[in-house]
Design an enzyme around this catalytic site. Sequence first.
Site, PDB file in Angstrom:
ATOM      1  N   LEU A   1       8.855 -39.596  77.616  1.00 16.20           N
ATOM      2  CA  LEU A   1       9.044 -40.992  77.989  1.00 16.20           C
ATOM      3  C   LEU A   1       9.067 -41.819  76.713  1.00 16.20           C
ATOM      4  O   LEU A   1       8.341 -41.533  75.759  1.00 16.20           O
ATOM      5  CB  LEU A   1       7.907 -41.488  78.894  1.00 16.20           C
ATOM      6  CG  LEU A   1       7.746 -40.825  80.260  1.00 16.20           C
ATOM      7  CD1 LEU A   1       6.556 -41.435  81.000  1.00 16.20           C
ATOM      8  CD2 LEU A   1       9.008 -40.950  81.095  1.00 16.20           C
ATOM      9  N   ASP A   2       9.894 -42.881  76.707  1.00 19.84           N
ATOM     10  CA  ASP A   2       9.917 -43.783  75.558  1.00 19.84           C
ATOM     11  C   ASP A   2       8.523 -44.362  75.318  1.00 19.84           C
ATOM     12  O   ASP A   2       7.709 -44.475  76.250  1.00 19.84           O
ATOM     13  CB  ASP A   2      10.888 -44.941  75.804  1.00 19.84           C
ATOM     14  CG  ASP A   2      12.339 -44.493  75.822  1.00 19.84           C
ATOM     15  OD1 ASP A   2      12.615 -43.382  75.336  1.00 19.84           O
ATOM     16  OD2 ASP A   2      13.176 -45.247  76.339  1.00 19.84           O
ATOM     17  N   LYS A   3       8.281 -44.766  74.107  1.00 22.15           N
ATOM     18  CA  LYS A   3       6.982 -45.304  73.732  1.00 22.15           C
ATOM     19  C   LYS A   3       6.537 -46.413  74.674  1.00 22.15           C
ATOM     20  O   LYS A   3       5.371 -46.448  75.100  1.00 22.15           O
ATOM     21  CB  LYS A   3       7.033 -45.834  72.293  1.00 22.15           C
ATOM     22  CG  LYS A   3       5.740 -46.466  71.819  1.00 22.15           C
ATOM     23  CD  LYS A   3       5.844 -46.928  70.366  1.00 22.15           C
ATOM     24  CE  LYS A   3       4.537 -47.560  69.891  1.00 22.15           C
ATOM     25  NZ  LYS A   3       4.617 -47.986  68.479  1.00 22.15           N
ATOM     26  N   ASP A   4       7.423 -47.338  75.021  1.00 23.62           N
ATOM     27  CA  ASP A   4       7.035 -48.488  75.832  1.00 23.62           C
ATOM     28  C   ASP A   4       7.290 -48.293  77.320  1.00 23.62           C
ATOM     29  O   ASP A   4       7.272 -49.262  78.083  1.00 23.62           O
ATOM     30  CB  ASP A   4       7.753 -49.745  75.334  1.00 23.62           C
ATOM     31  CG  ASP A   4       7.179 -50.231  74.017  1.00 23.62           C
ATOM     32  OD1 ASP A   4       5.983 -49.999  73.775  1.00 23.62           O
ATOM     33  OD2 ASP A   4       7.924 -50.830  73.224  1.00 23.62           O
ATOM     34  N   THR A   5       7.529 -47.060  77.735  1.00 22.69           N
ATOM     35  CA  THR A   5       7.665 -46.746  79.159  1.00 22.69           C
ATOM     36  C   THR A   5       6.358 -46.122  79.638  1.00 22.69           C
ATOM     37  O   THR A   5       5.782 -45.262  78.968  1.00 22.69           O
ATOM     38  CB  THR A   5       8.832 -45.775  79.393  1.00 22.69           C
ATOM     39  OG1 THR A   5      10.047 -46.401  78.985  1.00 22.69           O
ATOM     40  CG2 THR A   5       8.938 -45.401  80.867  1.00 22.69           C
TER      41      THR A   5
END
Length: 561
Positions: free
Chosen positions: A151-155
């Site tokens: 998952l992306d860092k900010d997800t």
Amino acid sequence: MTNEKSEQRWERTVPEADAGLRLDKFWGRELAGEGVSRGRIKAWVESGLALVDGEVAAKGNRKLMPGQTVSIRAAGPEPGELAAEPVRGDIQAVFEDADMLVVVKPAGLTTHPAPGEPGPTLVNLLVHRWPDIAAENSSMDPQRPGIVHRLDKDTSGLMAVARTEPARLALSASFAERRTFKVYLALVHGCPEPDRGTIDAPMGRHPHHKTRMAVLPKGGREARSDYRVLWTGPRGLASLVAVRIHTGRTHQIRVHMAHIGHPLLGDAVYGARENAEWSRRPDRLAGLAPRQMLHAFYLSVPHPATGEPVTRWLAPPEDFRTLFAGLTRECLRVGIVGMPGGGKSALLKALRDLGRPCFSADESVAGLYAPGGDGAAMIKQRFGGRYTLDDGGVDKPGLFAAMRGSEAVRREVMDMVHPMVRHQCEAFFQVHRDEPVAYAEIPLLLEGGWHKSGMVDLVAGVHCPEAKRTGELRKLRRLSPEILAVFDSWQWPEADKLAACDVVVNNDKGLAELAAGARNLDETANAAWEQRNREFADWMDRLWPELAGELAGEQAGRGEA
């Protein structure tokens, strides 16, 4: 995501646009977002780890041809690439057995160590909490042990993690072969139309920005997402969307939603213009999207040992829910109507005395008709200065006489002025969005149909006895009976007006009684605002388990995972 990163092997098909590009430059661009340096790529190529159409290509300056299949494999850890160190931290598992985990990744936490990400990552927390995952115990990748998707860092949201090398291989195969079922929740700008659909748009590295992905007209890798709009906010400001991804391309949902014109709230990369406009909002919403609003809500994967589905869902975190609730938690917009001379302005003054934000359509028109006003300019242009004073303002007696004498002229003036008044009223409500209640006195609200178009949430009518309205109040306003009759003829009969109102305030006595009516109206409006917020909060709490149940039924119906 695909299992490329967990296996540290990447494969691409050379697009036409890259004809003649050097092999090392191609991979340098493709893997820039992975934190892989050009020097490392050069070393891999020279070590025979790069293939072109299945054959080793040991020279970085080899020129590529469109349609070729190229792959590259990472070497073992280089000096300085040490195994991920255990770091104490709060990490929650919603499923756990000897083979795998399903954990909750908070927003703001990178999945695994990479250049430029010196801080603790999810992997650091995993190897502290579950030491058997660490490379020395599991023989998995020292820097990415257990990671089978990302998952992306900010997800935020759910991630599956392997605890053993056999489990990692099995889970990686499930993701690669698309035997998983993944659904995300996203808050997006606007309202996608149609309200459900499939985005089938191949993706690849952005041709000009190496750290970004993009939908590519040629040469992109297959990328398919199904979306469904679950809820749209007032006036289409934003929507809650459920997105199922069939492929696992980097930034897939963010790119796909932006591709159809509805980027995620808080996404400064793929929705830069919308995000900049959002940050300039005059209300508290401007500060409620510090990250892209994306949450991995539902995850179902075949168990690596038994093959049985491991299925979990997770309600969005607090920041997501706060913004979601904030999208509807706006002021209750109250429109005030009544017959001419019946006390609407006096009621508005009483509400202002209570400290409530108030808008007057009459004051708006006065400003539009003043010298330099937009209404004055438009009327001068349309009527050639016939109703324009020397200072540029509108000759209101002359214009009124023309409107009185010609229904066509009256309609034309109304069609010019009403949209400007409406725009100012909408801007007023937006400025006061964070207040519980805001009031707008709009004499022709009902006649214009604004109450049916979502302009206001509640309509309050002022009732004044006919004798009082046409007698003492008419004289106070210095209106002749004939002029008042003209105004009356342009509006609905009072019985029809009051029948369309949600609340009626009586103006049959004096100003003290009207002020008491204003207080009662304000109490009613505030109670309606609180009730609306309670109902939305209750609906939101029910939404998550109901949605999870729907997805489980959909998954079972398709025989997936």
